[in-house]
Each structure stands twice: as C-alpha cells, then as structure tokens.
Scaffold this motif. Structure first.
Motif, PDB file in Angstrom:
ATOM      1  N   THR A 271       0.838  -1.197   0.000  1.00  0.00           N
ATOM      2  CA  THR A 271       0.000   0.000   0.000  1.00  0.00           C
ATOM      3  C   THR A 271       0.870   1.244   0.000  1.00  0.00           C
ATOM      4  O   THR A 271       1.931   1.277   0.629  1.00  0.00           O
ATOM      5  N   GLY A 322      -5.115  -2.680  -5.774  1.00  0.00           N
ATOM      6  CA  GLY A 322      -4.666  -1.363  -5.327  1.00  0.00           C
ATOM      7  C   GLY A 322      -5.752  -0.518  -4.699  1.00  0.00           C
ATOM      8  O   GLY A 322      -5.612   0.680  -4.571  1.00  0.00           O
ATOM      9  N   ARG A 323      -6.876  -1.152  -4.271  1.00  0.00           N
ATOM     10  CA  ARG A 323      -7.985  -0.334  -3.794  1.00  0.00           C
ATOM     11  C   ARG A 323      -7.852   0.029  -2.327  1.00  0.00           C
ATOM     12  O   ARG A 323      -7.350  -0.738  -1.517  1.00  0.00           O
ATOM     13  N   GLN A 324      -8.347   1.229  -2.009  1.00  0.00           N
ATOM     14  CA  GLN A 324      -8.327   1.674  -0.624  1.00  0.00           C
ATOM     15  C   GLN A 324      -9.652   1.310   0.022  1.00  0.00           C
ATOM     16  O   GLN A 324     -10.626   1.034  -0.658  1.00  0.00           O
ATOM     17  N   ARG A 325      -9.668   1.336   1.335  1.00  0.00           N
ATOM     18  CA  ARG A 325     -10.901   1.011   2.021  1.00  0.00           C
ATOM     19  C   ARG A 325     -11.943   2.104   1.805  1.00  0.00           C
ATOM     20  O   ARG A 325     -11.608   3.274   1.700  1.00  0.00           O
ATOM     21  N   ARG A 326     -13.182   1.710   1.772  1.00  0.00           N
ATOM     22  CA  ARG A 326     -14.241   2.723   1.668  1.00  0.00           C
ATOM     23  C   ARG A 326     -14.380   3.430   3.000  1.00  0.00           C
ATOM     24  O   ARG A 326     -13.961   2.926   4.029  1.00  0.00           O
TER      25      ARG A 326
ATOM     26  N   ARG B 130     -12.197   3.652  -5.704  1.00  0.00           N
ATOM     27  CA  ARG B 130     -11.241   3.787  -4.605  1.00  0.00           C
ATOM     28  C   ARG B 130      -9.840   3.316  -4.987  1.00  0.00           C
ATOM     29  O   ARG B 130      -9.159   2.652  -4.206  1.00  0.00           O
ATOM     30  N   GLN B 132      -5.870   4.210  -5.734  1.00  0.00           N
ATOM     31  CA  GLN B 132      -4.989   5.244  -5.192  1.00  0.00           C
ATOM     32  C   GLN B 132      -4.695   6.253  -6.295  1.00  0.00           C
ATOM     33  O   GLN B 132      -4.317   5.879  -7.395  1.00  0.00           O
TER      34      GLN B 132
END
Lengths: 329, 331
Positions: A271, A322-326, B130, B132
């Motif tokens: 991350t 590569g997704r971030q948390r909602r 979502r 980055q």
C-alpha cells in the motif's frame, strides 16, 4: 518474528483467504495474461517466451525493489527520481569504462557512489528539511537531468564493456539469461533484508506508525535517509544492467521506469500508505507489467490503440488489489 | 501524522524558524520568491521591461497557470492528477480538429467537455472505485495519450490550425495590458468565485479530514469526483492557451505540464496532503517558475550547465516552500 511474516503465514494457512493474498492474486493475473496471449499468438506461453519476459522484467524488478522499500517506509514516501537516477548510472558506467573491460569495476563503483550521493540528498531533504517526498524526488529529477547534461555534454560517450554485456545477456543454466540470475540474487537479498534484518523491521515499523517507531528507540530521520539511499542504489544497479542490455547509454534510457516502478509496487500489493506489503509482490508485479507489454506487442494494434489498452489493463490490474478502504462502510 | 521530537541540537534552529514564520500566511514564501525572481530579472536582463518580453512571459505562463489551478483544486481535496497534462493535450487536439467544421465556439465547448469528461473518469476511479490517485491517474494518462494519438496522428500532412483571430489576439494587448495578462486575471477571478462556493468549502473539509467530513454529512465521494471534473475543465482551458500560443496542436505535447503543475502548487504553499492552500499561491508559483526560466535565458549560461542550474533553482524554491509546509504538518 516480523509482523509481515506473521501475516503472510496467517494468510497462507487459510485456504479461503488465499485469494486475498496480493502475491497469489498477481500470480493468477499473470497466468491469465499468458493464457490470453497464447490464444492470440500460439507460443506466447511457451517456456522460451516466459524466460524472455523475465529477462526484460529484471530491470524493472530491480529498480522497483528500491521503490518498494521507500514506499514501505511510509510517510507518503515515494521516489520519483529512480528512473532518472538509473539513466545517470548508465551514462556514468558507459563514460567511465569507455567500453573497456578492465575499467568496468571502477565504473560500477563510480555509478554506485554518484547515485548513492543523489539518494543521500533525497533522504536529507525528506528527513531533515521535511520536504514532502513526492516534491523532493520530483525536484531531484530536474537536478539529475542537469547533472547528466553537464556530465555527458548532452551526448553520452562510451559503451557497455563486453564483459558487462556478456554477464547480462549471456545464457546460463536452462536458457535463462544473466539478467534474470542477477535479479534472482537481488530478490532473495531484498526479501532477506526486509524480513530478517533489523533494517527491514525498522522499515516496516516506520511505515506502520512513525510515532511508535520513534518511541521504541528508532532513529527515524537516519533510517529515512537510508531508505532513499537504498532506493538510489537499486536504481543504479538497474541502470548498470540496462546498459549491459542496451549496449550504449543515452540521456533518457531508463526514464520510463519513473512511474511504472510505482505501478509494479502497487500491483504487488504494497500500500502507498506504507507498512504493509513486501518485495515478492513487487517482483510478480514487474513480471505482470512486462507480460502485459509483450501481450500488447503480440496483439499488433496501432500505437494509439496500444496506449489506450495499456491504460485500461493497468486500471484493471490496479483495481484488483490497489484499492483503498471505503469510508465507514 | 505526528512527527517525533527532534534531537536537542536542532531545537535552536527550529525555534528560530518558528519565530521567523510565526503568524504568516502560507504564501509568504511564494511572494518572497516572486519578488526575489522579479528583482533578479530586473537586474540581469536589460530587456526585461520591454513590452515584447512582458507579453511573451504572460503568453507562455497561461497554459501552466490554468492546468496548475486545476491541479490545486484536486490536491486540496486530497487527490492528485498525474494525467492532467495529457488531458490538456487530448483536449487541444479535439478542439483543433473540430474547429474547421464546427466553428470556434462549438470547438471550444467540445474541448471543455473533453477535459471535464476525462476528469470525470479519473474522479470515478479515485472516489468510487477507490483506486490510489497517483497510480490510477498514471494509468489513465496512457488512455488519454492514446486517444490523442488517435484523434490527431502526429506527422499528418495538413494539420488543422486554429483561426488567426485567436492566435493574433492572444499576443495582442487591450488597454495597454497584454491579453494574456487579462486571461491570467480571469483565471484568478474564477478561482475567487469558485472558492466562495459551498463545493470548495467541502473540498477543504475533505482535504483536511476525510473521516470527519464524512461524519458531518459531506458527500465525500461526490466532492472528490467534482474536484477532478473541475481540474479537467481547467486543463481544457490551459489547452486553449496552448493552441492560441502555437496555432496548432501536437498529440505528444503537454505531458510536462503535469509535474510542473505540482511544482507550482507546492511553491505556492498548497499542502500536498490536501486541505490547506489555494490557487492564488499556485498562480504565484507558476510566475516564479516562469521568471526562473526567463532569468536563465537572460543569464546565458553555457548550454550544458543550463539544465542543472534550472533544476537546482527549482529544487531550491521547492525546498523553501517545503520547509514551510513541513513545519505546518508537524506538531
């Protein structure tokens, strides 16, 4: 035992969680890419083609190792100067050695020394002057461009010594090229460095919680500097290998690795916030990106379409891991 | 993020710095840099104050100024757009391609729509999917670049051109002031108007603390998408200036604007992690960058050294601005 190792083991222990492991996920993507390529062009998934992909991916893999370390260190850590530093390294080796074998070692030492100094400047800027890493390393791109210009007069002279080309391009065991073997050594060393050494643990500690790292007695600033020095040394090595492959230096040989190295890190499951991830994922990410490139070449679509497809596939790859948390959901 | 206490040796230095900067606006550094570069130019270049020179400085500054203001809005909302320069390229090739058949107003509208649409895609990827922002917009930059190549393949024999009205008007003056300077004023005014909207207040809230903004009922995702749309629209405005400045479009130009826009907003005192700063500082940052370039042109250093000096000056400006934002972020 290292936190990351613990997590890896915990994940591998549960078969149903295996799909959540970024390394496994990237490997699956890799298989899918090879399968897709083989449908379009029979032979795409052959052993020879795979080995050839590794050969080219090695340069990205080595440069992205430094990027991984900087990103793991957290605090918005990122190194946009790796591409330009690698280019500088190709120029230094070519000019110092002038293509002569006996001067190769001196040339390599010079490249590591010069690039290490640039990394030191990056690190001091980030750690002591508190310049945001994105900005510091971005500014450094301009400076290194200028240094290359001064050093080479705009037209780098010299070429890769024959020995270097042989080591990088030569075929050893099982038809595997030298660059792959170098990469393998680098990969093993990097994973060992991150998982088994004090430095590695400090990198994760800095990335996970810098305050806690400081309170547990880690010299935050000195270690931050080390991250950037390490990154530039990896970039220098990548540049040296690239010179052996390309034969001659140019003023922008490795520039393309600036941002693609970050993509490799993210696809590999590290991350951008730092503290979570590792080099194994990045290595697979580098192979995935190179395979994607080969696939686009095999597909034989015009340059415009190739760029579009390149971008779309990159987005798909990134959205896999590569997704971030909602927010709060 | 909190930073640990410094070792005692540097405390003195820090105290001095705190005292020096206490209570000042974040754009103090930017204004000081602007005055310094302006003064240096006045001393070094004999022809600095000629009408021609001033006209061309403003003409050259508009594309970056518009793009950088767009980037600022995005960064304030805790995003970043690494494709913004390429969006400008795509928008410029679209505009120049349709200007002949559709007429100027429709072409400009098409360019603006292109920029906003690209921004919308970026925004959806960042705020809804979502991803980055750094890597997502890096990926989309390939898509825009490919589309630009498709719309206007380089090396086309009869490349379309912008009407002469635009090209000549861009370098003309009105009431003794270059038209490009008026444009810069307009861009600045558009920011002042934008800043007074509720949307921008929400952008600052999201940039300051995403979770808190969410908790107080700000629709974070929607706000973030809109920052990218606004950013794309500003990029389109920048592309019109590029077209007016050169008369035609190049599917391979404009990529350099992205990183320059980030440099400009940092020099202007906008915090990269969002929530603090503004486009006023960014415009000053753009002027600083342009004045540094013209200073270099005037100094006529040996060609080999020129790029190095340029790089060092930019990093010096970034470092001075960075010292400020670093202090604000800490403790």
């Amino acid at each position: 035992m290292n936190l990351a190792t613990l997590r890896d083991r915990a994940q591998l222990a549960e078969p149903r969680d295996l799909l959540r492991n970024p390394v496994v996920l990237s490997l699956l993507v890799l298989l899918a890419l090879f399968a897709a390529g083989n449908l379009v062009a029979p032979g795409f998934a052959s052993y020879g083609s795979f080995v050839n992909t590794l050969r080219i991916a090695a340069f990205l893999g080595v440069i992205a190792a430094g990027q991984t370390i900087v990103i793991l260190g957290g605090g918005e850590g990122i190194d946009l100067s790796v591409g330009k530093i690698a280019t500088f390294s190709t120029v230094v080796v070519a000019q110092v050695s002038q293509g002569e074998d006996e001067r190769l070692l001196v040339a390599i030492a010079a490249a590591f020394a010069y690039c290490g100094l640039i990394g030191l400047a990056n690190g001091i800027g980030v750690a002591y002057l508190r310049i945001p890493p994105l900005v510091m390393t971005l500014g450094m791109v301009g400076v290194v461009t200028g240094i290359i210009r001064v050093y080479s007069g705009g037209q780098p002279e010299g070429r890769a010594p024959a020995v270097l080309s042989q080591v990088v391009n030569g075929t050893a065991l099982g038809g595997v090229r030298g660059s792959v073997w170098i990469w393998l050594v680098v990969a093993v060393c990097t994973i060992w460095l991150l998982r088994r050494t004090t430095f590695g643990r400090r990198v994760y500690a800095l990335g996970a919680n810098r305050e806690a790292a400081f309170l547990s007695g880690i010299n935050v600033q000195r270690n931050l500097v080390l991250l950037y020095v390490a990154s530039s040394l990896y970039a220098a090595l990548g540049g040296i290998m690239l010179l052996g492959f390309a034969g001659a230096a140019s003023i922008n040989l490795a520039d393309q690795y600036q941002l693609i190295s970050i993509a490799a890190v993210v696809i590999g499951g590290t991350t951008l916030a730092g503290g979570i991830g590792g080099y194994l994922g990045t290595a697979v990410g580098a192979v995935v990106l190179q395979t994607m490139r080969n696939l686009l070449i095999v597909l034989d679509i015009p340059a415009a379409g190739r760029q579009v497809v390149n971008g779309v596939i990159l987005i798909v790859l990134l959205s896999l891991y590569g997704r971030q948390r909602r927010l709060r959901q | 993020m909190k930073t640990p206490t410094l070792p005692p040796t540097t405390t003195l230095l820090r105290d001095a710095r705190t005292w020096l900067l206490q209570g000042r606006l974040p754009i103090t550094t930017a204004i000081a840099l602007l005055l310094a570069t302006l003064f240096a130019n006045l001393v070094v270049a004999d022809n600095f104050l000629t009408a021609f020179n001033i006209r061309s400085i403003f003409a050259n500054v508009i594309p970056l100024a518009a793009v950088a203001v767009g980037q600022t809005v995005i960064v304030l909302g805790r995003g970043i757009d690494l494709s913004i320069g390429v969006i400008a390229t795509l928008s410029s090739v679209v505009t120049v391609s349709v200007v002949e058949p559709w007429g100027l107003p429709a072409a400009l509208l098409a360019g603006l729509a292109t920029g906003a649409a690209c921004g919308l895609v970026n925004g959806l990827l960042v705020a809804i999917v979502r991803l980055q922002p750094i890597v997502a917009t890096f990926a989309t930059s390939f898509v825009w670049a490919g589309l630009a190549l498709y719309v206007l393949p380089p090396g086309t024999a009869a490349a379309p051109r912008m009407p002469d009205v635009i090209v000549l008007g861009y370098r003309d003056t009105l009431l003794g002031i270059p038209n490009a300077a008026w444009l810069l004023l307009l861009i600045g005014l558009s920011w002042l108007v934008l800043k007074r909207t509720r949307l921008l207040r929400h952008v600052y809230a999201v940039g300051g603390d995403e979770q808190a903004a969410f908790a107080t009922g700000v629709r974070v995702a929607r706000v973030q998408v809109l920052t990218y749309v606004i950013g794309g629209a500003y990029a389109a405005i920048g592309s019109f200036a590029m077209l007016a400045n050169s008369g035609s479009a190049d599917a391979l130009a404009g990529g350099g604007l992205t990183l320059a826009s980030i440099a400009a907003l940092v020099i202007g005192g906008t915090r990269l992690s969002g929530g603090a700063g503004g486009a006023g500082g960014t415009i000053i940052g753009v002027l600083v960058l342009q004045l540094l370039t013209s200073l270099l042109v005037a100094l006529r250093p040996p060609t080999d050294v020129r790029q190095l000096i340029d790089g060092l000056l930019v990093i010096l400006a970034l470092a001075l601005a960075g010292l400020w934002s670093g202090r604000r972020r800490g403790r």
